[in-house]
Design a protein around this motif. Sequence first.
Motif, mmCIF file in Angstrom:
data_model
loop_
_atom_site.group_PDB
_atom_site.id
_atom_site.type_symbol
_atom_site.label_atom_id
_atom_site.label_comp_id
_atom_site.label_asym_id
_atom_site.label_seq_id
_atom_site.Cartn_x
_atom_site.Cartn_y
_atom_site.Cartn_z
ATOM 1 N N LYS A 268 -11.906 -5.287 52.410
ATOM 2 C CA LYS A 268 -11.321 -6.230 51.424
ATOM 3 C C LYS A 268 -10.855 -5.879 49.849
ATOM 4 C CE LYS A 268 -11.684 -10.451 53.584
ATOM 5 N NZ LYS A 268 -10.590 -11.127 53.736
ATOM 6 N N MET A 269 -11.218 -4.582 49.983
ATOM 7 C CA MET A 269 -10.712 -3.760 48.800
ATOM 8 C C MET A 269 -9.353 -2.947 48.756
ATOM 9 S SD MET A 269 -13.131 -1.644 45.976
ATOM 10 C CE MET A 269 -13.575 -2.905 45.426
ATOM 11 N N PRO A 270 -8.557 -3.150 47.829
ATOM 12 C CA PRO A 270 -7.291 -2.324 48.222
ATOM 13 C C PRO A 270 -7.385 -0.790 48.266
ATOM 14 C CG PRO A 270 -6.963 -4.023 46.229
ATOM 15 C CD PRO A 270 -8.559 -4.026 46.700
ATOM 16 N N GLU A 271 -6.695 -0.126 49.211
ATOM 17 C CA GLU A 271 -7.005 1.291 49.417
ATOM 18 C C GLU A 271 -6.744 2.079 48.343
ATOM 19 O OE1 GLU A 271 -5.695 4.509 52.658
ATOM 20 O OE2 GLU A 271 -5.785 2.247 53.135
ATOM 21 N N HIS A 272 -5.923 1.929 47.295
ATOM 22 C CA HIS A 272 -5.795 2.913 46.098
ATOM 23 C C HIS A 272 -7.105 2.898 45.312
ATOM 24 C CE1 HIS A 272 -5.178 -0.007 42.875
ATOM 25 N NE2 HIS A 272 -4.890 -0.797 43.728
ATOM 26 N N ILE A 273 -7.781 1.767 45.175
ATOM 27 C CA ILE A 273 -8.820 1.870 44.338
ATOM 28 C C ILE A 273 -9.893 2.982 44.898
ATOM 29 C CG2 ILE A 273 -10.939 0.452 43.635
ATOM 30 C CD1 ILE A 273 -9.391 -1.950 43.471
ATOM 31 N N PHE A 274 -10.218 2.999 46.229
ATOM 32 C CA PHE A 274 -11.085 3.887 46.796
ATOM 33 C C PHE A 274 -10.394 5.422 46.419
ATOM 34 C CE2 PHE A 274 -14.281 6.305 49.058
ATOM 35 C CZ PHE A 274 -15.250 5.359 49.326
ATOM 36 N N THR A 275 -9.381 5.669 46.641
ATOM 37 C CA THR A 275 -8.611 6.892 46.625
ATOM 38 C C THR A 275 -8.472 7.253 45.133
ATOM 39 O OG1 THR A 275 -7.113 6.500 48.393
ATOM 40 C CG2 THR A 275 -6.296 8.317 46.846
ATOM 41 N N ASP A 276 -8.217 6.343 44.109
ATOM 42 C CA ASP A 276 -8.086 6.630 42.735
ATOM 43 C C ASP A 276 -9.609 6.959 42.437
ATOM 44 O OD1 ASP A 276 -5.521 6.076 42.832
ATOM 45 O OD2 ASP A 276 -5.700 4.117 41.945
ATOM 46 N N PHE A 277 -10.355 6.327 42.816
ATOM 47 C CA PHE A 277 -11.904 6.855 42.561
ATOM 48 C C PHE A 277 -12.136 8.232 42.586
ATOM 49 C CE2 PHE A 277 -16.555 6.786 44.207
ATOM 50 C CZ PHE A 277 -17.116 6.940 42.870
ATOM 51 N N LEU A 278 -11.960 8.512 43.979
ATOM 52 C CA LEU A 278 -12.331 10.113 44.465
ATOM 53 C C LEU A 278 -11.692 11.180 43.622
ATOM 54 C CD1 LEU A 278 -12.744 9.505 48.308
ATOM 55 C CD2 LEU A 278 -14.366 9.853 46.555
ATOM 56 N N LEU A 279 -10.261 10.792 43.417
ATOM 57 C CA LEU A 279 -9.275 11.587 42.643
ATOM 58 C C LEU A 279 -9.916 11.840 41.246
ATOM 59 C CD1 LEU A 279 -5.798 10.731 44.010
ATOM 60 C CD2 LEU A 279 -7.101 12.816 44.339
ATOM 61 N N ASN A 280 -10.001 10.692 40.636
ATOM 62 C CA ASN A 280 -10.876 10.645 39.215
ATOM 63 C C ASN A 280 -11.852 11.698 39.049
ATOM 64 O OD1 ASN A 280 -10.518 9.820 36.435
ATOM 65 N ND2 ASN A 280 -12.274 8.662 36.864
ATOM 66 N N LEU A 281 -12.989 11.231 39.976
ATOM 67 C CA LEU A 281 -14.112 12.249 40.245
ATOM 68 C C LEU A 281 -13.804 13.679 40.131
ATOM 69 C CD1 LEU A 281 -16.801 10.416 42.455
ATOM 70 C CD2 LEU A 281 -16.797 10.624 40.132
ATOM 71 N N ALA A 282 -12.853 14.148 40.959
ATOM 72 C CA ALA A 282 -12.501 15.305 41.205
ATOM 73 C C ALA A 282 -11.858 15.964 40.135
ATOM 74 C CB ALA A 282 -11.566 15.633 42.457
ATOM 75 N N LYS A 283 -11.019 15.372 39.364
ATOM 76 C CA LYS A 283 -10.262 15.760 38.181
ATOM 77 C C LYS A 283 -11.241 16.003 36.967
ATOM 78 C CE LYS A 283 -5.814 13.780 39.384
ATOM 79 N NZ LYS A 283 -4.804 12.779 39.214
ATOM 80 N N HIS A 284 -12.371 15.279 36.985
ATOM 81 C CA HIS A 284 -13.104 14.998 35.839
ATOM 82 C C HIS A 284 -14.416 16.070 36.080
ATOM 83 C CE1 HIS A 284 -10.527 11.907 34.746
ATOM 84 N NE2 HIS A 284 -10.829 12.202 33.291
ATOM 85 N N LYS A 285 -14.438 16.752 36.864
ATOM 86 C CA LYS A 285 -15.587 17.661 37.406
ATOM 87 C C LYS A 285 -15.570 18.895 36.197
ATOM 88 C CE LYS A 285 -16.521 19.011 41.428
ATOM 89 N NZ LYS A 285 -17.900 18.691 41.194
#
Length: 285
Positions: A268-285
């Motif tokens: 039920k959650m828009p797919e981009h939310i999960f993708t953005d979440f993972l990308l944001n985690l990787a970028k801020h490592k």
Amino acid sequence: MLSLLRKLRVFFSLSLNDLQVIDPSRSLSDQGPFDIVLHKLSGKEWRRMLEDYWSTHPEVTVLDPPNAVQQLHNRQSMLQDVANLNLPSSLGKVGVPKQLVIKKDASSIPGAVNKARLRLPIVAKPLVANSHELSLAYDEFSLRMLEPPLVLQEFINHGGLLFKVYVVGEAIKVVRRFSLPDIGKHELSKNAGVYSFPRVSCAAASADEADLNPRIAELPPQPLLERLARELRLRLGLQLFNMDIIRELGTPDHYYVIDINYFPGYGKMPEHIFTDFLLNLAKHK
């Protein structure tokens, strides 16, 4: 990505745009390097393997830490952090149903329920949260028919509706689901025994398009849900979970969290939310 998540139980992110399946039977060190390990496995061997790898590679993000996930596998500890919350009353009241843990000896349940002053009917759930099955006991005699280990919760009338709140990092999504119907004095006097419900809040029970009483269907306030999700992320140490919330019938702002589930289906959650979440985690490592 969400279609992949539904099929896989464990995989890693090798780079910002590459996903690869992990083989849990092989050493993680032989399969890396990893940016993010995303998993939904349990078991002592997997936990040991992941924790050993993480101790020597602290730069890797693990979603989510096994010891934090473990808390949600036991309904005795699952709701403890909610019970300890002290949210501002201006946002609404959030608590947990009055509950009791029974680990053995079904014959002792009626006495324990009376001592704890739990009111009938009683919702019974397995102590180990590996099943969504629940039972409803209407009378004192039927309590002896339950099979420990269990968590017993007072049933709270809530208009036959619950709110599933999906959490992905700072993002939340709320959907309505049909739930158990309200039980009044008439129903309580006419029913006896134990009734089993294999799965109450399933996808087929969506209530988002139903014609409902607006006072029952009204979603909990967004600021309340955001504050609740933020507090539980910090206290639980988790980024991926969902909460089942009910509003007590006849009240405008008295809510109860009745279950918390780790890494639920995010259809039920828009797919981009999960993708953005993972990308944001990787970028801020």
